[in-house]
Design an enzyme around this catalytic site. Structure first.
Site, PDB file in Angstrom:
ATOM      1  N   THR A  38      -5.349   0.679  -5.305  1.00 21.91           N
ATOM      2  CA  THR A  38      -4.548  -0.112  -4.377  1.00 21.91           C
ATOM      3  C   THR A  38      -4.980   0.246  -2.970  1.00 21.91           C
ATOM      4  O   THR A  38      -5.416   1.367  -2.715  1.00 21.91           O
ATOM      5  CB  THR A  38      -3.044   0.178  -4.541  1.00 21.91           C
ATOM      6  OG1 THR A  38      -2.301  -0.455  -3.497  1.00 21.91           O
ATOM      7  CG2 THR A  38      -2.760   1.666  -4.484  1.00 21.91           C
ATOM      8  N   CYS A  53      -6.050  -6.214  -0.237  1.00 22.89           N
ATOM      9  CA  CYS A  53      -5.004  -5.965  -1.225  1.00 22.89           C
ATOM     10  C   CYS A  53      -5.634  -6.320  -2.557  1.00 22.89           C
ATOM     11  O   CYS A  53      -6.264  -7.380  -2.680  1.00 22.89           O
ATOM     12  CB  CYS A  53      -3.770  -6.817  -0.957  1.00 22.89           C
ATOM     13  SG  CYS A  53      -2.545  -6.722  -2.284  1.00 22.89           S
TER      14      CYS A  53
END
Length: 230
Positions: free
Chosen positions: A83, A196
């Site tokens: 992430t 992202c």
């Protein structure tokens, strides 16, 4: 082959991409029935996100640090945190273990430099676009990083948490991201970082006005390169 440790589940949709890319790249490199040696610790994203929303970053770091410790004890040679946003606490997590992390911003900067670009746009969560934990690390490599305006930041963030992290794909959201990328191209960006790991669910090189640097591909590819290195 070294063993890759993955802290995943943030969200699990993008962790699937990491697992797939790692195994595909190992197979391409080694042939036959080869697959990646890896350990995956998948956290409960609902628990992590509740602490994020409350600004309780010490609790986020504790959860992810516990995951890192388990991966090290399990035999991982190094770790990737699957992430972008949670790299905000990467230093705290890394301090809990003796094995290295491959930082997502370092891998991304390497890919941008390889293309010779000097100015790129960054899309991601509100944290990623407004804080320096990704931007500053890339800027330090001599790359200018542009982000959208505040209105766009809010909508991009909403789409990530209210749609993509839930596996919801809306064409209107895809079109919105496309329009933001067109605006960033007009502002002088030479490429766009999908900062992202869920954004690749909407945007690819096929529908982007700019060359795409998808961190959900770049990061696991960097991990495979490290796993296969001497």
């Amino acid at each position: 082959m070294k063993t890759i440790g993955i802290i995943g589940g943030t969200s699990w949709e993008s962790t699937v991409t990491y697992y797939q890319i790692m195994n595909e790249r190992v197979k391409e490199a080694c042939g036959g029935l080869s697959s990646a040696k890896l350990l995956l610790y998948s956290v409960n994203f609902a628990e992590v996100e509740s602490h994020m929303s409350a600004g309780e970053w010490d609790d986020v770091a504790r959860i992810l640090g516990d995951a890192a410790v388990r991966l090290e004890k399990g035999g991982a040679d190094f770790i990737v945190l699957a992430t972008n946003t949670l790299h905000i606490v990467i230093d705290s997590i890394a301090s809990r273990v003796s094995i290295p992390f491959i930082h997502i911003a370092d891998a991304t900067a390497d890919a941008i430099i390889e293309k010779g670009y000097k100015k790129v746009a960054l899309l991601g969560t509100r944290f990623t676009m407004t804080e320096g934990f990704i931007k500053d690390r890339i800027t330090a490599r001599g790359i200018e990083v542009l982000v959208p305006n505040s209105e766009a930041i809010t909508r991009i963030d909403d789409i990530i948490f209210k749609e993509l992290c839930l596996g919801i794909i809306k064409e209107e959201s895809r079109h919105y991201y496309e329009s933001v990328i067109e605006d960033m191209k007009a502002a002088g960006a030479e490429g766009v970082i999908l900062g992202c790991t869920e954004i690749g669910m909407l945007i690819s090189s096929d529908n982007s006005a700019l060359p795409v640097f998808d961190t959900a591909v770049i990061h696991p590819e960097a991990a495979v390169k490290a796993a296969l290195s001497d």
